[in-house]
Design a protein around this motif. Structure first.
Motif, short mmCIF file in Angstrom:
data_model
loop_
_atom_site.label_atom_id
_atom_site.label_comp_id
_atom_site.label_asym_id
_atom_site.label_seq_id
_atom_site.Cartn_x
_atom_site.Cartn_y
_atom_site.Cartn_z
N PRO A 144 -25.40 -41.97 -23.32
CA PRO A 144 -26.37 -41.36 -24.25
C PRO A 144 -26.83 -42.36 -25.31
N ASP A 145 -27.98 -42.06 -25.91
CA ASP A 145 -28.46 -42.84 -27.06
C ASP A 145 -27.72 -42.42 -28.32
N GLY A 146 -27.19 -41.21 -28.32
CA GLY A 146 -26.46 -40.72 -29.48
C GLY A 146 -25.64 -39.50 -29.13
N VAL A 147 -24.68 -39.18 -30.00
CA VAL A 147 -23.83 -37.99 -29.84
C VAL A 147 -23.97 -37.14 -31.08
N PHE A 148 -24.17 -35.85 -30.86
CA PHE A 148 -24.29 -34.89 -31.96
C PHE A 148 -23.09 -33.97 -31.96
N TYR A 158 -22.01 -31.89 -28.68
CA TYR A 158 -20.78 -31.11 -28.57
C TYR A 158 -21.02 -29.72 -29.12
N ASP A 159 -20.80 -28.70 -28.31
CA ASP A 159 -20.98 -27.31 -28.72
C ASP A 159 -19.66 -26.77 -29.26
N VAL A 211 -23.13 -34.41 -42.56
CA VAL A 211 -23.29 -33.56 -43.73
C VAL A 211 -22.56 -32.25 -43.48
N GLN A 212 -22.17 -31.60 -44.57
CA GLN A 212 -21.42 -30.36 -44.46
C GLN A 212 -22.33 -29.14 -44.25
N TYR A 213 -23.63 -29.31 -44.45
CA TYR A 213 -24.55 -28.17 -44.39
C TYR A 213 -25.44 -28.24 -43.15
N HIS A 214 -26.37 -27.27 -43.03
CA HIS A 214 -27.22 -27.16 -41.85
C HIS A 214 -28.63 -27.66 -42.15
N PRO A 215 -29.17 -28.59 -41.36
CA PRO A 215 -30.47 -29.17 -41.66
C PRO A 215 -31.67 -28.42 -41.08
N GLU A 216 -31.46 -27.18 -40.61
CA GLU A 216 -32.60 -26.43 -40.07
C GLU A 216 -32.79 -25.15 -40.86
N ALA A 217 -33.95 -24.51 -40.64
CA ALA A 217 -34.30 -23.33 -41.42
C ALA A 217 -34.09 -22.06 -40.59
N SER A 218 -32.89 -21.80 -40.16
CA SER A 218 -32.61 -20.62 -39.34
C SER A 218 -31.34 -19.90 -39.78
N PRO A 219 -31.33 -19.20 -40.89
CA PRO A 219 -32.40 -19.18 -41.88
C PRO A 219 -32.15 -20.26 -42.93
N GLY A 220 -33.07 -20.37 -43.85
CA GLY A 220 -32.85 -21.28 -44.97
C GLY A 220 -34.04 -22.16 -45.26
N PRO A 221 -33.92 -23.02 -46.26
CA PRO A 221 -34.98 -23.93 -46.67
C PRO A 221 -35.10 -25.12 -45.72
N THR A 222 -36.15 -25.91 -45.90
CA THR A 222 -36.41 -27.05 -45.01
C THR A 222 -36.12 -28.38 -45.69
N ASP A 223 -35.50 -28.39 -46.85
CA ASP A 223 -35.26 -29.62 -47.59
C ASP A 223 -34.50 -30.67 -46.78
N ALA A 224 -33.62 -30.23 -45.90
CA ALA A 224 -32.73 -31.15 -45.18
C ALA A 224 -33.24 -31.50 -43.79
N ARG A 231 -28.57 -22.16 -32.20
CA ARG A 231 -29.73 -22.50 -31.39
C ARG A 231 -30.77 -23.24 -32.22
N GLY A 232 -30.92 -22.85 -33.49
CA GLY A 232 -31.89 -23.52 -34.36
C GLY A 232 -31.60 -25.00 -34.53
N ILE A 233 -30.33 -25.39 -34.49
CA ILE A 233 -29.97 -26.80 -34.60
C ILE A 233 -30.43 -27.55 -33.35
N LEU A 234 -30.17 -26.97 -32.18
CA LEU A 234 -30.61 -27.60 -30.95
C LEU A 234 -32.13 -27.72 -30.92
N GLU A 235 -32.81 -26.67 -31.38
CA GLU A 235 -34.27 -26.71 -31.41
C GLU A 235 -34.77 -27.80 -32.34
#
Length: 479
Positions: A271-275, A235-236, A423-436, A241-245
């Motif tokens: 689908p196997d899953g929904v994001f 769902y957009d 989760v409330q935050y973003h799991p990609e590094a665009s920008p940011g850390p890679t911890d998630a 774009r970094g999340i999709l990548e």
């Protein structure tokens, strides 16, 4: 900073002298006109124009990232906002437009790389960037896209003001310096609360996003995508774009759909899953999305981030709160109550989940506790080392999985009786850390049917997919 200037005084006080303009013309800054920032409480900041000419209104917020200004500028979640960057110099490494975060495919009316934010506030704007990937400067980019920006502002004072007094609506202008007119314009502007901004940034029609859509310019840093083995509908709601990548690199073939796509149509895609993606503004105003989510939970694995987390929470019947000044930046500390590790995360949101509104505590799964903390501070669970569970009227047991260490707000939940987490935050590094990064892995494990899909070595997973990690491993083996 100044307060209560009279109508003509502001323009007379700040208009650069002829000598000042001649001096600026000899520097890399070049000539620039005056600009003003007026907040709804009457606070005024003066500065210099460093973007497009014009006037813009929006909620004034701040981002504490040390880098990634272009990704911030093009993040659709900033729709309706004027963004203050706390790092003092912006633009020193320029812009490579392949780093754009808007995932909108683009059309004749709205270019794919068009920023969603209303305006920008910086301490110092660099007009002469130096980086091998840079193609254009930030001021050039802002002017090309009609974004008003101001520099020369004491951003430390502005951020302290917002932290002490909460987020404020503001107006930024290079053409209006009459304080009464600014106040009148601002009073007539729409606020974030109650406004559905998601529909202004979502894609207009379904489209595919697969490994072939990954930018080749990132190959110097990132490994090739894992072989696709999961079909995911995303769902957009203003997705980055970094999340999709990140999803594609984890092995997902994506069909991206508009924010209000009926659940029945999604399920028909098998689908196997929904994001559920990130997105801007007030989650309570995005009724069409969370009503669909309510129909999807329990029928297909679901993973949500940021606004998607709020959509899952609202589908469960929870209540939201508007945070005093929000969480925005790439250095937000979060405690993972499952792994007991602290994650440094990238965030961008002004609303949050009130965890107690999901249901009553289940004592046997919450350390014997029967009542939620009266002050609502969830850091009590961090200190006790417990991931508490509530009984939800709609979907059964729900576990609190993540807590913000700065203010004790909820940062993640897991439905124990349905395949769903967020989760409330973003799991990609665009920008940011890679911890998630492990959250992408967790989603694939959920779709694989693994019961303990969140049981991941987050410290090891954070390096997944990066060329430097593979190079470092090879060098270690050779030595």
């Amino acid at each position: 900073m100044a307060n209560n200037h009279t109508a003509g005084a502001a323009a007379r006080t700040f208009a650069p002298s002829e000598l000042c303009q001649r001096m600026l013309a000899k520097t890399s800054k070049g000539t620039c006109g005056p600009c003003i920032l007026y907040l709804e409480d009457g606070t005024i900041f003066y500065g210099r124009a460093c973007g497009a000419e014009g006037t813009a209104t929006g909620e004034v917020c701040f981002n504490t990232s040390l880098e990634g200004y272009f990704e911030v500028m093009t993040d659709p979640s900033y729709a309706g906002q004027i963004v203050t960057m706390t790092y003092p110099q912006i633009g020193n490494y320029g812009i490579d437009e392949t780093d754009v975060q808007s995932a909108f495919p683009g059309d004749a009316v709205r270019p794919a790389s068009a920023p969603a934010m209303r305006g920008m506030i910086v301490r110092d704007m660099c007009t002469t960037p130096s980086n091998w990937r840079s193609a254009v400067s930030v001021p050039e980019y802002l002017r090309a896209h009609g974004i008003v920006a101001i520099e020369g502002v004491d951003t430390r004072a502005l951020v302290r003001h917002l932290r002490d007094n909460g987020s404020k609506m503001g107006i930024i202008s290079t053409e209006i310096f009459d304080v009464d007119e600014l106040a009148e314009r601002l009073a007539a502007a729409p606020t974030l609360v109650g406004e559905n901004l998601v529909k202004t940034v979502s894609c207009p029609a379904p489209h595919e996003f697969v490994a072939a859509d990954l930018p080749a310019t990132h190959d110097f840093a990132l490994s090739a995508a894992a072989p696709a083995r999961h079909k995911v509908v995303a769902y957009d709601c203003g997705v980055k774009r970094g999340i999709l990548e990140g999803l594609v690199r984890a092995g997902c073939d994506l069909t991206v759909v508009p924010w209000d796509t009926p659940a029945s149509e999604v399920l028909d895609m098998n689908p196997d899953g929904v994001f559920l993606s990130n997105g801007p503004g007030d989650p309570d105003a995005v009724v069409e999305t969370y009503e669909q989510v309510q129909q999807l939970i329990g029928k297909v694995p679901v993973f949500g981030i940021c606004l998607g987390h709020q959509m899952i929470s609202l589908a469960c019947g929870a209540q939201m709160e508007k945070l005093k000044f929000g969480h925005r930046g790439g250095n937000q500390p979060v405690m993972n109550l499952v792994s007991r590790r602290v994650e440094i995360t990238a965030q961008n949101h002004g609303f949050g989940l009130l965890f107690p509104s999901l249901g009553k505590l289940v004592p046997e799964l919450s350390g014997g506790e029967t009542e939620h903390a009266a002050d609502g501070d969830l850091r009590v669970w961090v200190r006790r080392g417990i991931a508490p569970v509530v009984m939800n009227e709609r979907f059964g047991r729900i576990r609190l999985t993540h807590v913000n260490l700065n203010d004790g707000t909820a940062e993640g939940i897991q439905l124990l009786d349905a395949p769903c987490f967020s989760v409330q935050y973003h799991p990609e590094a665009s920008p940011g850390p890679t911890d998630a990064h492990y959250l992408f892995t967790a989603f694939t494990r959920l779709m694989d049917g693994e019961e303990n899909y969140l049981d991941i070595d987050t410290a090891k997973d954070r390096l997944a997919g990066w060329n430097f990690a593979e190079t470092a491993a090879t060098e270690t083996e050779e030595n």
